[in-house]
Write an enzyme that holds these catalytic residues in place. Structure first.
Site, PDB file in Angstrom:
ATOM      1  N   GLU A 136       0.863  -1.180   0.000  1.00  9.37           N
ATOM      2  CA  GLU A 136       0.000   0.000   0.000  1.00  9.37           C
ATOM      3  C   GLU A 136       0.893   1.221   0.000  1.00  9.37           C
ATOM      4  OE1 GLU A 136      -3.613  -1.917   2.698  1.00  9.37           O
ATOM      5  OE2 GLU A 136      -2.491  -0.180   3.430  1.00  9.37           O
ATOM      6  N   ASP A 146      -6.178   8.607  10.462  1.00  7.09           N
ATOM      7  CA  ASP A 146      -4.833   8.177  10.828  1.00  7.09           C
ATOM      8  C   ASP A 146      -4.409   8.658  12.201  1.00  7.09           C
ATOM      9  OD1 ASP A 146      -3.805   6.638   8.579  1.00  7.09           O
ATOM     10  OD2 ASP A 146      -4.144   8.467   7.434  1.00  7.09           O
TER      11      ASP A 146
END
Lengths: 275, 374
Positions: free
Chosen positions: A51, A62
């Site tokens: 990724e 995040d």
């Protein structure tokens, strides 16, 4: 239609009787050249799927590690087009490792879904995870991807109901990303037994391989997660090596540190096998 | 996602529940002080020599702004959903104070996320929130501003969703927030409409409000949207001027994009990265705008003007001297554009401007900008 790189990779991993190592790094952190070396180090040390994070100013899904990685990348001036160029460079001598672009919707929307799809296909991107684009809102993106072999990879969590999983699965391809803990990237780890049922349900309803991530940092944790998942995603632990190397004043060591962690994780997954 | 879907279901049910509506009405009346008066600003009207100007006095609400209308609704919804912990984001601290106030009233735990720089700049409001029992979390991630506080609140929410309700302060964020905030703030427009009917026996010709995220404006506009003869006028903060890039005018100086779960006009770079907003008024300092305003603009139903920091300071002083009302810097942006709007209207017409907040919180920064010592 030829088999996609993602499908081919899961076939290979399954034949080897183990779970896939899905690794994440932030493109352009701290610069694109280092990222290229880190991508090669990941591939050379057993990462099955990579990724590639695309930085965004407002990464609301995040935790601190990936937030800071994104800020370092933005500070270096990384644009979404640079991330695609990095993928394309990696693709020049790697035709097999699936590359997934992971990020947020706005930069992609800004380029335009059609133009992005063309550019991503040209760069050899196999799928995208846009965390703030829910299934209800991604039909335009999926239409743009329809001319290419790019998967829309979606997220499920322990709070995702059976009814919701069906919605998440509709139009998704490649694999399903199962978020192990309620929270953001880099948060505490989950007990695989607590999420076994959710992962199995996600696999059953979607018919896709299920990769589990969020909170997996070590070979031991990865091996434990392999008991329930088709793949294990590790992100913040890789990104932390960038930060610690930068803090130690040894940015040249970033690729080797990342490679060493990938080797540890892939070794642990090979030893663990599958249930 | 499931949490947002659940929120939507609960909100739909609450809207139809007479007990929920009654409790809210009672608190609006007796705790907040609604209905807020509709005041004929005579000297202001004379000053501009155009239409009759009315102020909707939402600055007289408990806690000094329109923010509490929405906080009350959302906190009652949180209680209904059995949530025990309330989180909120705040810029200047007005929404944080309103949320902390309602949480104190209901004995709920309250955590307020606030940009680290704002915590420094807005000490009186930080102190108020602390006195009200709220925990303040300074946010230094990103650029440490309101949008980062919102990011951090969203992160907290997904982590603690089992017991936590996120009270968003403006008509933005993921669905159903823009709709829910609009509905709770629509009390402003509904009251104004019936007060105008009582006073003048007709509809106003224009309604006007300042816009950051746009909650007070959409609250005023919404009940008039179907009344095609009523002009809807919003005023965005253009900071140092749109041409300088330092502003908060998402509609006039931004482009369509996706942030915080909605698609709207955003301040952003050519690469789709979000740019920090700037305004003298921390309450307008958001790089986006409620999606319904984006829609009203694109369909041509509402007009969106701009006002610089400097003009807002002039509006602040004008209102203070002419009407004896010290406005917040946010509505001072709308006040500053009254002159231009009045020129487009006749003497026999009527305009309502929402005076959405009082200026007590701003006296220190206004003094600084005017070079005066307190």
């Amino acid at each position: 239609m030829p088999t996609s790189r993602i499908t081919a990779r899961f076939d290979k991993v399954r034949a080897e009787g183990r779970a896939a190592l899905v690794s994440y790094i932030m493109a352009g952190d701290p610069d694109l050249e280092t990222s290229y070396k880190a991508l090669c180090a990941l591939r050379d040390n057993g990462a099955d799927i990579i990724e590639l994070g695309a930085p965004f100013t407002d990464p609301m899904a995040d935790g601190p590690a990936i937030q800071r990685a994104g800020q370092r990348s933005l500070k270096a001036g990384t644009k979404l087009t640079d991330v695609l160029a990095l993928a394309k460079r990696f693709r020049e001598d790697d035709q097999d490792t699936p590359l997934i672009l992971m990020g947020y919707a706005n930069p992609v929307f800004h380029i335009g879904y059609e133009a992005f799809a063309d550019a991503a296909a040209d760069a050899g991107i196999d799928g995208t995870i846009l965390v703030d684009l829910p299934p209800e809102e991604d039909h335009e993106l999926r239409e743009a991807y329809a001319h290419h072999e790019i998967s829309v990879i979606r997220l499920a969590t322990p709070t995702t109901t059976e009814k919701r999983i069906a919605k998440v699965a509709e139009g998704a391809s490649g694999f399903l990303y199962y978020v192990a803990v309620a929270g953001v990237t880099g948060s505490g780890s989950a007990d695989p037994e607590d999420i076994r049922e959710g992962v199995e349900r996600a696999r059953r309803v979607s018919g896709l391989p299920v990769c589990v991530g969020f909170g997996v940092r070590t070979g031991e944790q990865a091996a434990a997660m392999a008991a329930i998942a088709d793949g294990v995603v590790v992100g913040s632990a890789f990104v932390d090596h960038v930060r610690t190397s930068l803090e130690a004043g040894t940015p040249d060591e970033i690729p080797s540190k990342i490679g060493a962690l990938a080797a540890e994780l892939s070794g642990a997954l090979a030893d663990a096998g599958r249930n | 996602m499931p949490l947002i879907l659940e929120l939507e279901d609960e909100y739909r049910a609450a809207k139809k529940d007479p007990a929920f509506i009654d409790q809210m009405d009672d608190l609006w009346r007796n705790y907040v002080g609604r209905p807020s008066p509709l005041y004929h600003a005579e000297r202001m009207s004379d000053h501009f020599g155009g239409p009759k100007i009315y102020f909707k006095r939402d600055e007289l609400n408990h806690t000094g702004a329109h923010k509490i209308n929405n906080c009350l609704g959302q906190v009652l919804l949180a209680k209904r959903m059995g949530k025990t912990r309330i989180i909120a984001e705040t810029g200047a601290g007005q929404h944080g104070v309103a949320t902390a106030t309602v949480c104190a009233r209901f004995g709920l735990q309250c955590v307020v996320f606030m940009g680290a720089t704002d915590v420094e700049r807005q000490k009186p409001n930080v102190f108020r929130m602390k006195m009200l029992g709220a925990e303040i979390v300074p946010v230094s991630s990103g650029t440490g501003t309101l949008k980062d506080a919102m990011n951090e609140a969203l992160r907290d929410w997904v982590t603690n969703v089992h017991d936590t309700f996120y009270v968003i302060g403006t008509a933005a964020g993921p669905h159903p927030y823009p709709e829910m905030v609009r509905d709770f703030q629509s009390v402003i427009g509904q009251e104004a409409k019936s007060q105008m009917q009582e006073r003048e026996g007709r509809l106003p010709d224009a309604v006007m409000a300042c816009i950051g995220g746009g909650s007070n404006a959409i609250g005023l506009f919404h009940p008039f949207i179907e009344d095609e003869g009523v002009r809807l006028i919003g005023v965005e903060a253009s900071g140092h001027g749109i041409e300088t890039g330092q502003h908060a005018a998402a509609l006039n100086g931004g482009k369509p994009g996706i942030l915080h779960g909605n698609k709207t006009y955003l301040l952003q770079t050519e690469d789709g990265q979000i740019i920090d907003a700037h305004s003298i008024s921390a309450g307008l300092d958001y790089p986006g705008i409620g999606p319904e305003h984006a829609f009203l603009r694109d369909m041509g139903r509402a007009e969106y003007l701009t006002c610089t920091d400097k003009e807002a300071l002039e509006g602040f002083q004008l209102c203070t001297r002419l009407e004896g009302i010290i406005p917040a810097l946010e509505p001072a942006h709308a006040i500053a554009r009254l002159g231009d709007v009045c020129k487009t209207m006749d003497k026999d017409q009527i305009l309502i401007m929402n005076l959405c907040g009082r200026g007590d919180k701003d006296i220190f920064s206004v003094a600084e900008h005017l070079g005066m010592e307190i």
